[in-house]
Write an enzyme that holds these catalytic residues in place. Structure first.
Site, PDB file in Angstrom:
ATOM      1  N   THR A  93       0.876  -1.178   0.000  1.00  9.11           N
ATOM      2  CA  THR A  93       0.000   0.000   0.000  1.00  9.11           C
ATOM      3  C   THR A  93       0.909   1.222   0.000  1.00  9.11           C
ATOM      4  O   THR A  93       1.624   1.465   0.986  1.00  9.11           O
ATOM      5  CB  THR A  93      -0.885   0.026   1.258  1.00  9.11           C
ATOM      6  OG1 THR A  93      -1.641  -1.178   1.301  1.00  9.11           O
ATOM      7  CG2 THR A  93      -1.814   1.228   1.239  1.00  9.11           C
ATOM      8  N   LYS A 168      -7.429   1.756  -3.409  1.00 10.84           N
ATOM      9  CA  LYS A 168      -7.081   1.372  -2.028  1.00 10.84           C
ATOM     10  C   LYS A 168      -7.217   2.565  -1.070  1.00 10.84           C
ATOM     11  O   LYS A 168      -7.784   2.432   0.010  1.00 10.84           O
ATOM     12  CB  LYS A 168      -5.647   0.820  -2.025  1.00 10.84           C
ATOM     13  CG  LYS A 168      -5.067   0.512  -0.672  1.00 10.84           C
ATOM     14  CD  LYS A 168      -5.642  -0.718  -0.052  1.00 10.84           C
ATOM     15  CE  LYS A 168      -5.083  -0.922   1.355  1.00 10.84           C
ATOM     16  NZ  LYS A 168      -5.702  -2.033   2.057  1.00 10.84           N
ATOM     17  N   LYS A 243      -1.493   5.320   8.478  1.00 14.55           N
ATOM     18  CA  LYS A 243      -0.706   5.383   7.236  1.00 14.55           C
ATOM     19  C   LYS A 243      -1.648   5.556   6.040  1.00 14.55           C
ATOM     20  O   LYS A 243      -1.436   6.411   5.179  1.00 14.55           O
ATOM     21  CB  LYS A 243       0.101   4.085   7.085  1.00 14.55           C
ATOM     22  CG  LYS A 243       0.806   3.947   5.739  1.00 14.55           C
ATOM     23  CD  LYS A 243       1.363   2.552   5.500  1.00 14.55           C
ATOM     24  CE  LYS A 243       1.761   2.396   4.043  1.00 14.55           C
ATOM     25  NZ  LYS A 243       2.173   1.048   3.673  1.00 14.55           N
TER      26      LYS A 243
HETATM   27  P1  NAD Z   1       5.869  -5.954   7.391  1.00 19.34           P
HETATM   28  O1  NAD Z   1       6.658  -4.865   8.019  1.00 19.34           O
HETATM   29  O2  NAD Z   1       5.484  -7.142   8.205  1.00 19.34           O
HETATM   30  O3  NAD Z   1       6.667  -6.518   6.090  1.00 19.34           O
HETATM   31  C1  NAD Z   1       7.443  -5.711   5.241  1.00 19.34           C
HETATM   32  C2  NAD Z   1       8.728  -6.495   4.982  1.00 19.34           C
HETATM   33  O4  NAD Z   1       9.511  -5.799   4.019  1.00 19.34           O
HETATM   34  C3  NAD Z   1       9.604  -6.631   6.236  1.00 19.34           C
HETATM   35  O5  NAD Z   1       9.804  -8.008   6.518  1.00 19.34           O
HETATM   36  C4  NAD Z   1      10.904  -5.905   5.865  1.00 19.34           C
HETATM   37  O6  NAD Z   1      12.062  -6.526   6.408  1.00 19.34           O
HETATM   38  C5  NAD Z   1      10.881  -6.028   4.358  1.00 19.34           C
HETATM   39  N1  NAD Z   1      11.690  -5.024   3.678  1.00 19.34           N
HETATM   40  C6  NAD Z   1      11.757  -3.679   3.897  1.00 19.34           C
HETATM   41  N2  NAD Z   1      12.617  -3.111   3.030  1.00 19.34           N
HETATM   42  C7  NAD Z   1      13.093  -4.118   2.256  1.00 19.34           C
HETATM   43  C8  NAD Z   1      14.038  -4.178   1.191  1.00 19.34           C
HETATM   44  N3  NAD Z   1      14.664  -3.075   0.757  1.00 19.34           N
HETATM   45  N4  NAD Z   1      14.305  -5.381   0.638  1.00 19.34           N
HETATM   46  C9  NAD Z   1      13.702  -6.506   1.081  1.00 19.34           C
HETATM   47  N5  NAD Z   1      12.794  -6.528   2.088  1.00 19.34           N
HETATM   48  C10 NAD Z   1      12.523  -5.337   2.671  1.00 19.34           C
HETATM   49  O7  NAD Z   1       4.584  -5.264   6.756  1.00 19.34           O
HETATM   50  P2  NAD Z   1       3.235  -5.989   6.247  1.00 19.34           P
HETATM   51  O8  NAD Z   1       2.199  -5.946   7.310  1.00 19.34           O
HETATM   52  O9  NAD Z   1       3.592  -7.270   5.603  1.00 19.34           O
HETATM   53  O10 NAD Z   1       2.764  -4.918   5.141  1.00 19.34           O
HETATM   54  C11 NAD Z   1       3.343  -4.876   3.869  1.00 19.34           C
HETATM   55  C12 NAD Z   1       2.529  -3.930   3.008  1.00 19.34           C
HETATM   56  O11 NAD Z   1       1.171  -4.388   2.938  1.00 19.34           O
HETATM   57  C13 NAD Z   1       2.455  -2.501   3.543  1.00 19.34           C
HETATM   58  O12 NAD Z   1       2.532  -1.614   2.462  1.00 19.34           O
HETATM   59  C14 NAD Z   1       1.105  -2.456   4.239  1.00 19.34           C
HETATM   60  O13 NAD Z   1       0.559  -1.159   4.295  1.00 19.34           O
HETATM   61  C15 NAD Z   1       0.290  -3.362   3.331  1.00 19.34           C
HETATM   62  N6  NAD Z   1      -0.879  -3.971   3.977  1.00 19.34           N
HETATM   63  C16 NAD Z   1      -0.783  -4.515   5.207  1.00 19.34           C
HETATM   64  C17 NAD Z   1      -1.903  -5.083   5.794  1.00 19.34           C
HETATM   65  C18 NAD Z   1      -1.829  -5.718   7.165  1.00 19.34           C
HETATM   66  O14 NAD Z   1      -2.894  -5.979   7.751  1.00 19.34           O
HETATM   67  N7  NAD Z   1      -0.647  -5.999   7.693  1.00 19.34           N
HETATM   68  C19 NAD Z   1      -3.128  -5.090   5.107  1.00 19.34           C
HETATM   69  C20 NAD Z   1      -3.198  -4.557   3.820  1.00 19.34           C
HETATM   70  C21 NAD Z   1      -2.049  -3.995   3.261  1.00 19.34           C
END
Ligand code: NAD
Length: 296
Positions: A93, A168, A243
């Site tokens: 997102t 979104k 966010k």
């Molecule tokens: P998260 O923090 O658990 O996962 C993100 C991952 O990206 C982490 O493991 C981090 O180490 C990795 N990362 C960061 N920079 C990196 C790089 N340069 N190279 C490789 N890996 C890297 O977050 P999440 O909850 O999995 O969310 C991910 C996305 O999904 C976000 O944009 C969030 O807004 C969106 N989202 C989350 C949810 C939810 O309920 N968690 C729901 C809908 C959308």
């Protein structure tokens, strides 16, 4: 079956990649956190030493990263290393501008791309019941749709580059506003001596009904699976809701759209977070409103 690279194996990306493995695809992943990489490895994802290594032979590359700056920086890194004709799909997102920037990075290298953010949270990621909202050219969508369908229940082509992120931010602005509206109604009902269950029974079958009430009901009782029954453990954390509300307000400013209630919702969640509630479920805003902190 396809060879797929998956960059960002966190709370969402990890289970999404695991579902691709379960469907028989060959998945090579990378995450900056070695611990996260190890968890994905246990689910059958081959772990590369770098994002560039992960994408080298992939037909499809999926990224699931925290924010726009991460996506732009990772795509800048991996696009030159990607196989000819590889399809790049970002499911994070992020702001619409960064999403469009990512499309340009791919198209300048002759690669097709999609922005495909999701709704459904970690439960949807694990259960492959996500909704994908997708922006990008029709040919790219046709190639990406079967892969996205493996990780979700519904895939909607919303339009050209950035249209998925646009859908979104609009959806989640509605969700934030709805949760505050529902919470205010429960607080008012308490003052009026009306029980939570009575209000729920009426509203859930009346014109005030909405998903925030029927799925994420902010008071314990009426919806047993809502976070309110579990001391407001997320679920969908306040940090993530804020966010998304901020992204909606950035988009409103950039386009000149009037979203006064969305702006107020963002301001309320910002104050709630500033009091140390960022890790609580976003439905916990009901306690903030009950304490009169939303006033003024
Ligand atoms: P998260 O923090 O658990 O996962 C993100 C991952 O990206 C982490 O493991 C981090 O180490 C990795 N990362 C960061 N920079 C990196 C790089 N340069 N190279 C490789 N890996 C890297 O977050 P999440 O909850 O999995 O969310 C991910 C996305 O999904 C976000 O944009 C969030 O807004 C969106 N989202 C989350 C949810 C939810 O309920 N968690 C729901 C809908 C959308």
């Amino acid at each position: 079956m396809a060879t797929i690279a998956f960059i960002g194996l966190g709370n969402m990306g990890g289970p999404m990649a695991a579902n691709l493995v379960r469907a028989g695809h060959v998945v090579k992943g990378f995450d900056l956190s070695p611990e996260t990489g190890r968890a994905a490895k246990a689910d059958g994802v081959a772990i590369a030493d770098s994002a560039r290594e992960a994408v080298a032979r992939a037909e499809i590359v999926v990224t699931m990263l925290p924010a726009g700056k991460h996506v732009v920086s990772v795509w800048t890194d991996i696009v030159p290393a990607a196989a000819p004709g590889a399809l790049l799909v970002d499911c994070s997102t992020i702001d619409v501008e960064s999403a469009r920037r990512a499309h340009i990075i791919a198209s300048e290298a002759g690669l097709p791309a999609l922005d495909a953010p999701v709704s459904g949270g970690t439960v949807g990621a694990k259960g492959a019941t996500l909704t994908f909202m997708v922006g990008g050219a029709t040919e790219a969508y046709s190639r990406g749709e079967p892969i996205l369908a493996t990780m979700g229940r519904r895939v909607v082509h919303c339009g050209e580059a950035g249209a998925g992120q646009a859908a979104k931010v609009c959806n989640n602005m509605i969700l934030g506003i709805s949760m505050i509206g529902i919470s205010e109604a429960f607080v008012l009902a308490e003052k009026l001596g009306l029980s939570h269950q009575a209000l729920f029974d009426v509203v859930s079958t009346s014109s005030g009904s909405c998903w925030a009430l029927t799925t994420h009901c902010p008071v314990p009782g009426p919806v047993p699976t809502s976070a309110a029954n579990n001391d407001y453990k997320p679920g969908f954390a306040t940090d993530l809701m804020l966010k998304d509300l901020k992204l909606s307000q950035e988009a409103a400013r950039a386009t000149g759209a009037a979203t006064p209630v969305g702006a107020e919702a963002a301001a309320l969640y910002e104050r709630f977070q500033a009091e140390g509630h960022g890790a609580e479920d976003y439905s916990a805003i009901v306690r903030f409103l009950r304490d009169g902190k939303g006033a003024g």
